[in-house]
Design a protein around this motif. Structure first.
Motif, PDB file in Angstrom:
ATOM      1  N   VAL A  18      -8.423  -4.146   2.399  1.00  0.00           N
ATOM      2  CA  VAL A  18      -8.384  -6.357   2.519  1.00  0.00           C
ATOM      3  C   VAL A  18      -9.146  -6.059   0.984  1.00  0.00           C
ATOM      4  CG1 VAL A  18      -9.132  -7.209   2.992  1.00  0.00           C
ATOM      5  CG2 VAL A  18      -7.716  -5.961   4.974  1.00  0.00           C
ATOM      6  N   LEU A  19      -8.367  -6.497   0.491  1.00  0.00           N
ATOM      7  CA  LEU A  19      -9.095  -6.900  -0.894  1.00  0.00           C
ATOM      8  C   LEU A  19      -9.470  -8.822  -0.418  1.00  0.00           C
ATOM      9  CD1 LEU A  19      -9.860  -7.066  -4.228  1.00  0.00           C
ATOM     10  CD2 LEU A  19      -7.633  -8.287  -4.495  1.00  0.00           C
ATOM     11  N   LEU A  20     -10.705  -9.094  -0.277  1.00  0.00           N
ATOM     12  CA  LEU A  20     -11.470 -10.144  -0.439  1.00  0.00           C
ATOM     13  C   LEU A  20     -12.204 -11.462  -0.976  1.00  0.00           C
ATOM     14  CD1 LEU A  20     -12.195 -11.155   2.788  1.00  0.00           C
ATOM     15  CD2 LEU A  20     -14.153 -11.039   2.111  1.00  0.00           C
TER      16      LEU A  20
ATOM     17  N   TYR B 209      -5.190  -9.252  -7.825  1.00  0.00           N
ATOM     18  CA  TYR B 209      -3.951  -8.431  -6.534  1.00  0.00           C
ATOM     19  C   TYR B 209      -2.945  -7.853  -7.002  1.00  0.00           C
ATOM     20  CZ  TYR B 209      -1.877  -8.986  -1.690  1.00  0.00           C
ATOM     21  OH  TYR B 209      -1.089  -8.236  -0.473  1.00  0.00           O
ATOM     22  N   ARG B 210      -2.092  -8.565  -7.549  1.00  0.00           N
ATOM     23  CA  ARG B 210      -0.577  -8.365  -8.081  1.00  0.00           C
ATOM     24  C   ARG B 210      -0.431  -6.598  -8.583  1.00  0.00           C
ATOM     25  NH1 ARG B 210       1.379 -13.351 -10.630  1.00  0.00           N
ATOM     26  NH2 ARG B 210       2.194 -14.968  -8.567  1.00  0.00           N
TER      27      ARG B 210
ATOM     28  N   TRP C  23      -2.414  -3.232   0.521  1.00  0.00           N
ATOM     29  CA  TRP C  23      -3.364  -4.362   0.488  1.00  0.00           C
ATOM     30  C   TRP C  23      -2.832  -4.934   0.690  1.00  0.00           C
ATOM     31  CZ3 TRP C  23      -8.106  -2.998  -1.651  1.00  0.00           C
ATOM     32  CH2 TRP C  23      -8.538  -1.713  -2.317  1.00  0.00           C
ATOM     33  N   ARG C  24      -4.130  -6.467   1.500  1.00  0.00           N
ATOM     34  CA  ARG C  24      -3.793  -7.897   2.130  1.00  0.00           C
ATOM     35  C   ARG C  24      -5.157  -8.192   1.036  1.00  0.00           C
ATOM     36  NH1 ARG C  24       0.480  -9.503   4.238  1.00  0.00           N
ATOM     37  NH2 ARG C  24      -0.929 -10.390   5.740  1.00  0.00           N
ATOM     38  N   LEU C  25      -4.763  -9.145   0.771  1.00  0.00           N
ATOM     39  CA  LEU C  25      -5.744 -10.453   0.060  1.00  0.00           C
ATOM     40  C   LEU C  25      -5.504 -11.162   1.275  1.00  0.00           C
ATOM     41  CD1 LEU C  25      -7.248 -11.617  -2.052  1.00  0.00           C
ATOM     42  CD2 LEU C  25      -5.215 -12.713  -2.938  1.00  0.00           C
ATOM     43  N   VAL C  26      -7.175 -11.736   1.321  1.00  0.00           N
ATOM     44  CA  VAL C  26      -7.901 -12.596   2.134  1.00  0.00           C
ATOM     45  C   VAL C  26      -8.652 -13.264   1.564  1.00  0.00           C
ATOM     46  CG1 VAL C  26      -9.247 -12.506   4.487  1.00  0.00           C
ATOM     47  CG2 VAL C  26      -7.443 -11.074   3.621  1.00  0.00           C
TER      48      VAL C  26
ATOM     49  N   ALA D 119      -0.688 -14.063   1.261  1.00  0.00           N
ATOM     50  CA  ALA D 119      -2.545 -13.503   1.107  1.00  0.00           C
ATOM     51  C   ALA D 119      -2.645 -14.219   2.163  1.00  0.00           C
ATOM     52  CB  ALA D 119      -2.693 -14.690   0.058  1.00  0.00           C
ATOM     53  N   VAL D 120      -3.299 -14.128   3.102  1.00  0.00           N
ATOM     54  CA  VAL D 120      -4.353 -14.892   4.215  1.00  0.00           C
ATOM     55  C   VAL D 120      -5.246 -15.627   3.169  1.00  0.00           C
ATOM     56  CG1 VAL D 120      -5.447 -14.696   6.386  1.00  0.00           C
ATOM     57  CG2 VAL D 120      -3.831 -12.725   5.854  1.00  0.00           C
TER      58      VAL D 120
END
Length: 420
Positions: free
Chosen positions: A227-229, A247-248, A257-260, A278-279
């Motif tokens: 997770v990238l925050l 992120y890209r 990878w998830r972006l929060v 993204a969240v």
């Protein structure tokens, strides 16, 4: 209309002190607002209350304001003034001029120190009133308003804003700044009587222990999904285009990878359009924010307009490595390859390359997490409150000695910087 609640809180666990200060803190942001300045001012006020100082907070009344009741419960005197929504930030309010009301208030019950945390219309009224009544006054330099002007299409105002800020702070007896680098930069621009007071972090609230597997699953990141925050305002000055680019680049290497994104602001819709996967959690506070930090894997902090950057300390205390530019708080506490990665200021390619490296070599993450919390263990709020108290006691003594002393460098030169 000003509304005051005058109660004191006595904490029996603290021994009697030789000096109990009555401090009037003027700020145009305070809880329930969510931002770094609000958090820092509230922590300082609460810390000084626990040391048996008599604290008064003067601030604009908020539309949804539970803190007037919470403050009363905690024995905090609050003076609520009129305010207006800030353009592009309707959830935030700026105070209106209130010089007559402040003069009446302080003549009725004179504070020992006036501390002004923000430079808006309410802060300017407080500064003029404090000078008129010959009250000792300190200020904070907390926000690069002159840098923000470029991001809001009024870059031509930059020099005027800078001149206003210099005039504002130079009328105070001293100005508190969070880093030595910022003090050096401001001094080169003509700012005077600067004292470095680093910011603190609540190491009891922000801790790796709050990592929450169910929260990660709700983000679509079960198990070891990385997770990238991002935590902060969603606003032009935060350089969010670089967050998207970062992120890209990471998902090009590893699509897991998830972006929060934690926060809110005028760029939320635009950011969601560019990163539909993204969240977006909205703004979080308290334990919910602590769980979000601890449940991420890397904090991306692409801003280059910070005076400090509280999120850097909060992330590290939560065991979260930080990817940032080499300035402000990050320059003080982040060590590349130890608890995060630093890119040279303005070098966005280097910032993205560090992110690519993390995406390619995820074996770095456990090592970086292990070094994160230790980096800020010495920055608990008690030490910061102690230093501020020491400065104000010296300021009061110098002020009593006469105008020649207060404008000399004798009382404020060599003030100790704790942890910074």
């Amino acid at each position: 209309m000003l509304l005051a609640m005058d109660e004191r809180i006595m904490i029996e666990s603290f021994p009697p002190r030789r000096i109990t200060l009555r401090v009037s803190v003027v700020t145009e942001t305070f809880p329930p607002e969510v931002n770094g300045v609000s958090t820092t001012v509230e922590r300082l006020v609460r810390g000084l209350q626990r040391r048996d100082h008599d604290m008064q907070v003067i601030r604009p009344r908020q539309t949804s304001d539970g803190w007037d009741r919470e403050g009363a419960r905690l024995g905090l005197e609050q003076v609520l003034t009129r305010g207006l929504p800030i353009p592009r930030y309707p959830q935030l309010r700026m105070g209106l001029p209130a010089q007559r009301a402040l003069q009446s208030l302080w003549m009725h019950r004179r504070p020992d120190i006036v501390h002004i945390a923000t430079e808006g219309p309410l802060g300017w009224s407080a500064l003029r009133t404090a000078r008129k009544l010959r009250l000792p006054v300190s200020t904070d330099f907390r926000t690069h308003f002159e840098a923000y002007s470029t991001h809001y299409g009024v870059g031509w105002l930059r020099r005027s804003v800078q001149a206003y800020l210099r005039r504002f702070h130079n009328q105070a007896d001293c100005t508190l700044v969070p880093t030595q680098a910022l003090a050096d930069a401001l001094r080169a621009q003509g700012f005077e009587r600067l004292i470095v007071v680093p910011r603190g972090v609540d190491t009891d609230r922000f801790t790796p222990r709050h990592r929450h597997p169910l929260l990660r699953e709700s983000w679509g990141a079960p198990g070891d999904t990385p997770v990238l925050l991002y935590v902060g305002r969603l606003a032009p000055e935060k350089n969010l285009e670089l967050l998207v680019r970062t992120y890209r680049a990471m998902i090009d290497i590893d699509p897991r990878w998830r972006l929060v994104v934690v926060g809110d602001g005028p760029m939320r819709d635009r950011l969601a359009e560019h990163c539909p996967q993204a969240v977006f959690t909205g703004a979080l506070t308290g334990d919910a924010l602590a769980r979000a930090y601890a449940s991420g894997d890397v904090l991306a902090f692409p801003s280059m307009t910070e005076t400090f950057g509280n999120v850097t300390l909060e992330a590290l205390a939560s065991g979260l490595p930080v990817l940032a530019f080499d300035y402000a708080a990050a320059a003080q506490v982040v060590r590349s390859g130890v608890n995060g990665w630093l890119a040279p200021v303005g070098d966005e390619d280097a910032f993205v390359e560090h992110a690519r490296r993390l995406a390619r070599e995820r074996d770095w993450l456990p090592r970086l997490r292990a070094g994160a919390a230790d980096a800020v263990a010495h920055l608990g709020w008690d030490r910061i409150v102690t230093q501020t108290e020491h400065i104000w006691v010296r300021l009061l003594a110098a002020h009593a000695a006469g105008p020649g002393v207060i404008r000399s460098s004798a009382w404020w030169d060599g003030q100790p910087a704790i942890g910074g």
